[in-house]
Design a protein around this motif. Sequence first.
Motif, PDB file in Angstrom:
ATOM      1  N   UNK A 141      37.944  75.283   5.053  1.00 46.32           N
ATOM      2  CA  UNK A 141      38.306  73.867   5.111  1.00 46.32           C
ATOM      3  C   UNK A 141      39.827  73.721   5.188  1.00 46.32           C
ATOM      4  N   UNK A 142      40.541  74.565   4.478  1.00 47.88           N
ATOM      5  CA  UNK A 142      42.005  74.508   4.517  1.00 47.88           C
ATOM      6  C   UNK A 142      42.513  74.862   5.914  1.00 47.88           C
ATOM      7  N   UNK A 143      41.931  75.881   6.524  1.00 45.98           N
ATOM      8  CA  UNK A 143      42.330  76.255   7.882  1.00 45.98           C
ATOM      9  C   UNK A 143      42.123  75.074   8.833  1.00 45.98           C
ATOM     10  N   UNK A 144      40.962  74.450   8.757  1.00 46.25           N
ATOM     11  CA  UNK A 144      40.673  73.327   9.657  1.00 46.25           C
ATOM     12  C   UNK A 144      41.559  72.130   9.359  1.00 46.25           C
ATOM     13  N   UNK A 145      41.774  71.835   8.086  1.00 43.35           N
ATOM     14  CA  UNK A 145      42.614  70.695   7.729  1.00 43.35           C
ATOM     15  C   UNK A 145      44.040  70.900   8.229  1.00 43.35           C
ATOM     16  N   UNK A 146      44.541  72.119   8.122  1.00 48.72           N
ATOM     17  CA  UNK A 146      45.886  72.418   8.617  1.00 48.72           C
ATOM     18  C   UNK A 146      45.961  72.220  10.121  1.00 48.72           C
ATOM     19  N   UNK A 147      44.982  72.752  10.840  1.00 48.37           N
ATOM     20  CA  UNK A 147      44.975  72.587  12.290  1.00 48.37           C
ATOM     21  C   UNK A 147      44.883  71.125  12.693  1.00 48.37           C
ATOM     22  N   UNK A 148      44.055  70.379  11.984  1.00 48.82           N
ATOM     23  CA  UNK A 148      43.869  68.965  12.323  1.00 48.82           C
ATOM     24  C   UNK A 148      45.041  68.103  11.873  1.00 48.82           C
ATOM     25  N   UNK A 149      45.943  68.672  11.106  1.00 50.87           N
ATOM     26  CA  UNK A 149      47.206  68.008  10.829  1.00 50.87           C
ATOM     27  C   UNK A 149      48.186  68.153  11.985  1.00 50.87           C
ATOM     28  N   UNK A 150      47.901  69.113  12.885  1.00 50.29           N
ATOM     29  CA  UNK A 150      48.767  69.351  14.035  1.00 50.29           C
ATOM     30  C   UNK A 150      48.282  68.647  15.293  1.00 50.29           C
ATOM     31  N   UNK A 151      46.979  68.388  15.364  1.00 49.08           N
ATOM     32  CA  UNK A 151      46.403  67.820  16.586  1.00 49.08           C
ATOM     33  C   UNK A 151      45.181  67.000  16.232  1.00 49.08           C
ATOM     34  N   UNK A 152      44.794  66.064  17.098  1.00 50.78           N
ATOM     35  CA  UNK A 152      43.641  65.217  16.789  1.00 50.78           C
ATOM     36  C   UNK A 152      42.328  65.972  16.698  1.00 50.78           C
TER      37      UNK A 152
END
Length: 236
Positions: A141-152
């Motif tokens: 979840x942290x990996x995905x949340x970080x990525x989704x902080x960079x792009x929609x």
Amino acid sequence: MIQLYFWTTPNAYKVSILLEELGLAYSVVPVHIGKGEQFGASFLEISPNNKIPALIDDDGPLGQRIALFESGAIMIYLAEKVGSQLYPADPSKRYAVLQWLMFQMSAVGPMLGQAHHFRKYAPARIEYAVERYTNEATRLYRVMDTQLGRSPYLAGEDYSLADIATYPWLRAYRLQGQNLADWPNLQRWYSTMRARAAVQRGLAVMAEKVDRNDQAPSGDRWQNLFGQNQFASHKN
């Protein structure tokens, strides 16, 4: 005609959602995994790994019938069949989608599935397993949340196969020991995904067939889903 061999699981929903997004006509062939129908000889001819989903397309490459198993392979096939931007032709964008699709296939699905199992379905609570897979769910979840902080979206600016593949696995976030409020970028993406009309249609497939007995399986149903029936020799 496309035939989707289906039961109401995250991996099967990946394909039903995609078919709805692409606007492709398809029929659904139920495969009741609680009753062990995935071990039947006719299904094993299509899906030798005895897992759903599987797919038959009578109008495959060069107009020939094709049978496919493995949800990721099915998704790539369907997107390429119609030339969808969900799996873009531009190599830089395509490989961005592919890496996040593989992330779902290799990590999100298997690890969250283990979290489901040991937190809900295991016949005895094993604290080490519960802790290990809950912690791994938190890391993912942290990996995905970080990525989704960079792009929609997971693969960048555009909605893609990667998002379609991942969303069904996150719908059971509570079973994974997660609270979406802890992951604001992921929560924003999750709400966007849930609101899509094609996602809602894909999740409605066979909704009336959901078998509550498989929410707390026992006896033969547990064996078919998790036990010795999974490991028996099933000849096709």
